[in-house]
Design an enzyme around this catalytic site. Structure first.
Site, PDB file in Angstrom:
ATOM      1  N   GLU A   1       0.887  -1.163   0.000  1.00  0.00           N
ATOM      2  CA  GLU A   1       0.000   0.000   0.000  1.00  0.00           C
ATOM      3  C   GLU A   1       0.919   1.205   0.000  1.00  0.00           C
ATOM      4  O   GLU A   1       1.698   1.395   0.928  1.00  0.00           O
ATOM      5  CB  GLU A   1      -0.882  -0.068   1.246  1.00  0.00           C
ATOM      6  CG  GLU A   1      -2.037   0.891   1.228  1.00  0.00           C
ATOM      7  CD  GLU A   1      -1.944   1.866   2.345  1.00  0.00           C
ATOM      8  OE1 GLU A   1      -2.140   1.486   3.497  1.00  0.00           O
ATOM      9  OE2 GLU A   1      -1.662   3.039   2.052  1.00  0.00           O
TER      10      GLU A   1
ATOM     11  N   CYS B   1      -2.203   8.199   4.695  1.00  0.00           N
ATOM     12  CA  CYS B   1      -2.244   7.756   3.295  1.00  0.00           C
ATOM     13  C   CYS B   1      -3.466   8.305   2.575  1.00  0.00           C
ATOM     14  O   CYS B   1      -3.498   8.343   1.351  1.00  0.00           O
ATOM     15  CB  CYS B   1      -2.205   6.240   3.211  1.00  0.00           C
ATOM     16  SG  CYS B   1      -3.265   5.465   4.394  1.00  0.00           S
TER      17      CYS B   1
HETATM   18  P1  NAP Z   1       9.708   3.751   2.997  1.00  0.00           P
HETATM   19  O1  NAP Z   1      10.909   4.543   2.737  1.00  0.00           O
HETATM   20  O2  NAP Z   1       8.967   3.249   1.834  1.00  0.00           O
HETATM   21  O3  NAP Z   1      10.142   2.546   3.935  1.00  0.00           O
HETATM   22  C1  NAP Z   1       9.202   1.626   4.453  1.00  0.00           C
HETATM   23  C2  NAP Z   1       9.936   0.361   4.843  1.00  0.00           C
HETATM   24  O4  NAP Z   1      10.445  -0.271   3.682  1.00  0.00           O
HETATM   25  C3  NAP Z   1      11.113   0.617   5.729  1.00  0.00           C
HETATM   26  O5  NAP Z   1      11.113  -0.383   6.711  1.00  0.00           O
HETATM   27  C4  NAP Z   1      12.315   0.470   4.830  1.00  0.00           C
HETATM   28  O6  NAP Z   1      13.404  -0.122   5.482  1.00  0.00           O
HETATM   29  C5  NAP Z   1      11.825  -0.496   3.781  1.00  0.00           C
HETATM   30  N1  NAP Z   1      12.403  -0.249   2.458  1.00  0.00           N
HETATM   31  C6  NAP Z   1      12.381   0.907   1.755  1.00  0.00           C
HETATM   32  N2  NAP Z   1      12.982   0.731   0.566  1.00  0.00           N
HETATM   33  C7  NAP Z   1      13.385  -0.557   0.516  1.00  0.00           C
HETATM   34  C8  NAP Z   1      14.069  -1.348  -0.443  1.00  0.00           C
HETATM   35  N3  NAP Z   1      14.492  -0.824  -1.599  1.00  0.00           N
HETATM   36  N4  NAP Z   1      14.320  -2.644  -0.145  1.00  0.00           N
HETATM   37  C9  NAP Z   1      13.932  -3.171   1.030  1.00  0.00           C
HETATM   38  N5  NAP Z   1      13.306  -2.469   1.988  1.00  0.00           N
HETATM   39  C10 NAP Z   1      13.023  -1.182   1.739  1.00  0.00           C
HETATM   40  O7  NAP Z   1       8.651   4.554   3.859  1.00  0.00           O
HETATM   41  P2  NAP Z   1       8.766   5.243   5.277  1.00  0.00           P
HETATM   42  O8  NAP Z   1      10.085   5.030   5.905  1.00  0.00           O
HETATM   43  O9  NAP Z   1       7.600   4.771   6.001  1.00  0.00           O
HETATM   44  O10 NAP Z   1       8.573   6.769   4.959  1.00  0.00           O
HETATM   45  C11 NAP Z   1       9.265   7.425   3.931  1.00  0.00           C
HETATM   46  C12 NAP Z   1       8.313   8.079   2.971  1.00  0.00           C
HETATM   47  O11 NAP Z   1       7.315   7.135   2.532  1.00  0.00           O
HETATM   48  C13 NAP Z   1       7.478   9.205   3.526  1.00  0.00           C
HETATM   49  O12 NAP Z   1       8.144  10.421   3.564  1.00  0.00           O
HETATM   50  C14 NAP Z   1       6.309   9.200   2.582  1.00  0.00           C
HETATM   51  O13 NAP Z   1       6.620   9.897   1.421  1.00  0.00           O
HETATM   52  C15 NAP Z   1       6.099   7.789   2.235  1.00  0.00           C
HETATM   53  N6  NAP Z   1       4.990   7.151   2.998  1.00  0.00           N
HETATM   54  C16 NAP Z   1       3.766   7.140   2.454  1.00  0.00           C
HETATM   55  C17 NAP Z   1       2.722   6.553   3.135  1.00  0.00           C
HETATM   56  C18 NAP Z   1       1.365   6.531   2.563  1.00  0.00           C
HETATM   57  O14 NAP Z   1       0.489   5.989   3.205  1.00  0.00           O
HETATM   58  N7  NAP Z   1       1.135   7.042   1.411  1.00  0.00           N
HETATM   59  C19 NAP Z   1       2.909   5.969   4.384  1.00  0.00           C
HETATM   60  C20 NAP Z   1       4.179   6.002   4.940  1.00  0.00           C
HETATM   61  C21 NAP Z   1       5.214   6.591   4.219  1.00  0.00           C
HETATM   62  P3  NAP Z   1      14.492   0.757   6.302  1.00  0.00           P
HETATM   63  O15 NAP Z   1      13.743   1.823   6.991  1.00  0.00           O
HETATM   64  O16 NAP Z   1      15.097  -0.246   7.212  1.00  0.00           O
HETATM   65  O17 NAP Z   1      15.405   1.299   5.280  1.00  0.00           O
END
Ligand code: NAP
Length: 527
Positions: free
Chosen positions: A264, A301
């Site tokens: 999601e 989200c």
């Molecule tokens: P994220 O960067 O997508 O990371 C979520 C999880 O996925 C983290 O545990 C991260 O691990 C892991 N991950 C990310 N890239 C990966 C990859 N290439 N391979 C394996 N694992 C990977 O999201 P976030 O940390 O929750 O927040 C960052 C940004 O995501 C926010 O600023 C926002 O833009 C977006 N976000 C959107 C929503 C929504 O509902 N639309 C919700 C939350 C976040 P690590 O942290 O261990 O690196």
């Protein structure tokens, strides 16, 4: 007490050398607990234990799984204020939100307990043999849903309880009969460990096999990658960014045995403002939307990131009132400095686009990690030409798109990426007169809202939380509500199977009293 260790099955373990701390965004300083990232050996053990536990756990009755899920809820509740304080220290979110999210988490677990105890979710269907059928006899066929195997759940940064360690994905997978390995979110590792300790306690108390649950710490993407590519893992649940979700989806697809990834991801949740509704109520709608855009510092989200209207006095009044109202709302703290940095950078990238006008920007100085809300405006034709403007700016930001007429509005909707939600603000007459717009929006979203706001996701069976890509990787499923269990189960048929050896769900005398389809007719009757 927080130990900073991983739960590898029921055992606390910290064999690695890579450590990290969580961060208190309100105090702008690190929290004290030190977490140890899992080693490849610990990951291997967690996956192997999960695979072994699956052989036993998949056979647990609905009643037994219900006892386990209810025990998890009870143990989380028993964590009391420690959990709330840790949650707040790791997210900057207020106590009310922490308690509300805990209530939602407990509610989800208990709802799944009732759901699997009743049992009809397995969609049992029986087509009885017809030995006399001409020209060919029909064999006896019986089908039901069965769990797919160990699942990896990536905890969400923005829902440390309801969409993380014991959140919706975990509750649904455990309810289905799948062991879960959680890849703890590094921003709230302490909250994650406390909840993990509750799950492990519940597993021990209710006699669940060791490995039915593990909690893995990590501070970088390698741990998650190892889990997704582990041959014993059979499915993935993810909530986060499009970049992260897509990377995990691609990785799972390149495995020798590809597995489903239910991610999601980003959504900007378009809101269509039809002119007549705005003419009679522009100010009230603008005030309502100032609240919705800034709710939870815009870190939902379902945050309304895109407001689509038709050029005219009513839209101008809406825009001006929204601009006035949004800056009256005091800024609030974001989850983490990295999320705050990403908000500033993504907002700057949007604002840099030459066609975009900023109509409101909170101007006062704020504390570190607090977000300044911003509303901007662009013409429909410019929005259509510039894909950068379609990207999610995670935080209290919204873009008003001013279309020339309803025809351009429809074109804008047709050109939107997939979304979780779409909202229509309209009076009854113009709603009926604009079915093309309604249908266009319906084609791009998973849930459509009439005269309301997209924020606030009710947890119930009729909620759809998932939409066309990139809102989610598979729009046929929901991540919220009891139907989310279907992501973790697969249909399985028994042909001409000895009746005494059939699972209870498919036996002639229907001992579980399930609602089943017998020769396509839904009934609780025995055969
Ligand atoms: P994220 O960067 O997508 O990371 C979520 C999880 O996925 C983290 O545990 C991260 O691990 C892991 N991950 C990310 N890239 C990966 C990859 N290439 N391979 C394996 N694992 C990977 O999201 P976030 O940390 O929750 O927040 C960052 C940004 O995501 C926010 O600023 C926002 O833009 C977006 N976000 C959107 C929503 C929504 O509902 N639309 C919700 C939350 C976040 P690590 O942290 O261990 O690196």
């Amino acid at each position: 007490m927080i130990t900073g260790q991983n739960y590898i099955g029921n055992t606390l373990s910290a064999q690695g050398n890579t450590t990290y701390k969580t961060f208190n965004p309100q105090l702008n300083e690190e929290n004290t607990s030190v977490f140890t990232e899992a080693t490849p050996e610990e990951i291997e053990t967690a996956a192997s234990l999960a695979a072994k536990a699956y052989l036993e756990y998949r056979n647990k009755t609905g009643e037994e799984k219900a006892v386990f899920l209810n025990a998890i809820a009870d143990e989380i509740e028993a964590l009391g204020d420690d959990l709330i304080k840790t949650y707040q220290a790791e997210t900057g979110l207020p106590e009310g939100r922490a308690k509300g999210e805990r209530g939602r988490t407990l509610g989800q677990l208990r709802t799944f307990a009732n759901y699997v105890k009743e049992g009809s979710w397995v969609e049992a269907s029986i087509d009885q043999a017809q030995p006399e059928r001409q020209p060919m006899p029909r064999v006896d066929l019986r089908k039901m849903l069965v769990p797919i195997g160990p699942i990896v759940v990536f905890g969400a940064s923005n829902f440390p309880l309801a969409y993380s360690t014991a959140g919706g994905d975990t509750a649904a997978a455990l309810a289905a009969g799948c062991p879960v390995v959680v890849k703890s979110h590094p921003m709230h590792a302490g909250t994650g460990e406390l909840v993990a300790s509750a799950i492990v306690k519940a597993a021990e108390k209710t006699g669940m096999p060791n490995g039915v649950f593990s909690n893995i710490n990590s501070s970088g993407i390698e741990v998650g990658q190892k889990l997704v590519t582990h041959p014993k893992i059979k499915g993935v649940g993810f909530t986060g960014s499009i970049k992260g979700g897509r990377a995990i989806y691609n990785l799972a697809a390149t495995r020798p045995e590809p597995i489903p990834v239910f991610a999601e991801m980003g959504s900007i949740n378009p809101v269509v403002l039809l002119p007549k509704a705005l003419e009679s109520n522009a100010r009230d709608w603008a005030k309502t939307y100032a609240g919705s855009i800034t709710l939870g510092t815009g870190q939902f989200c379902t945050n309304p990131g895109l407001l689509l209207g038709v050029k005219g006095e009513a839209l101008t009044q809406f825009t001006n009132t929204l601009a006035e109202e949004i800056v009256k709302i005091e800024p609030s703290c974001m989850l983490h400095p990295n999320i705050a940095k990403a908000y500033t950078a993504n907002k700057a990238k949007a604002i840099e686009q030459p066609q975009l006008n900023v109509v409101a920007n909170y101007a006062e100085a704020t504390k570190p990690n607090y977000a300044k809300s911003t509303v901007s405006k662009v013409k429909g034709s410019d929005f259509l030409e510039n894909e950068t403007l379609h990207e999610e700016v995670f935080g209290p930001f919204s873009l008003i798109v001013e279309c020339e007429d309803t025809s351009e509005l429809e074109t804008v909707i047709d050109n939107l990426e997939g979304q979780l939600t779409g909202t229509i603000i309209a009076n009854d007459v113009e709603l009926s007169a604009n079915t093309n717009i309604v249908l266009a929006l319906q084609n791009r979203v998973g849930r459509i809202i009439f005269n309301g706001v997209p924020t606030g996701v009710e947890v119930c069976a009729s909620m759809q939380h998932g939409g066309p890509y990139p809102a989610s990787t598979d729009s046929r499923f929901t991540a919220v509500g009891v139907n989310s269990i279907k992501r973790w189960a697969r249909p399985f048929s028994f042909q001409s199977w000895p009746k005494a050896l059939l699972p209870d769900a498919l036996k002639d005398d229907n001992p579980l009293n399930l609602l089943r389809a017998i020769d396509t007719v839904k009934t609780r009757a025995k055969i």
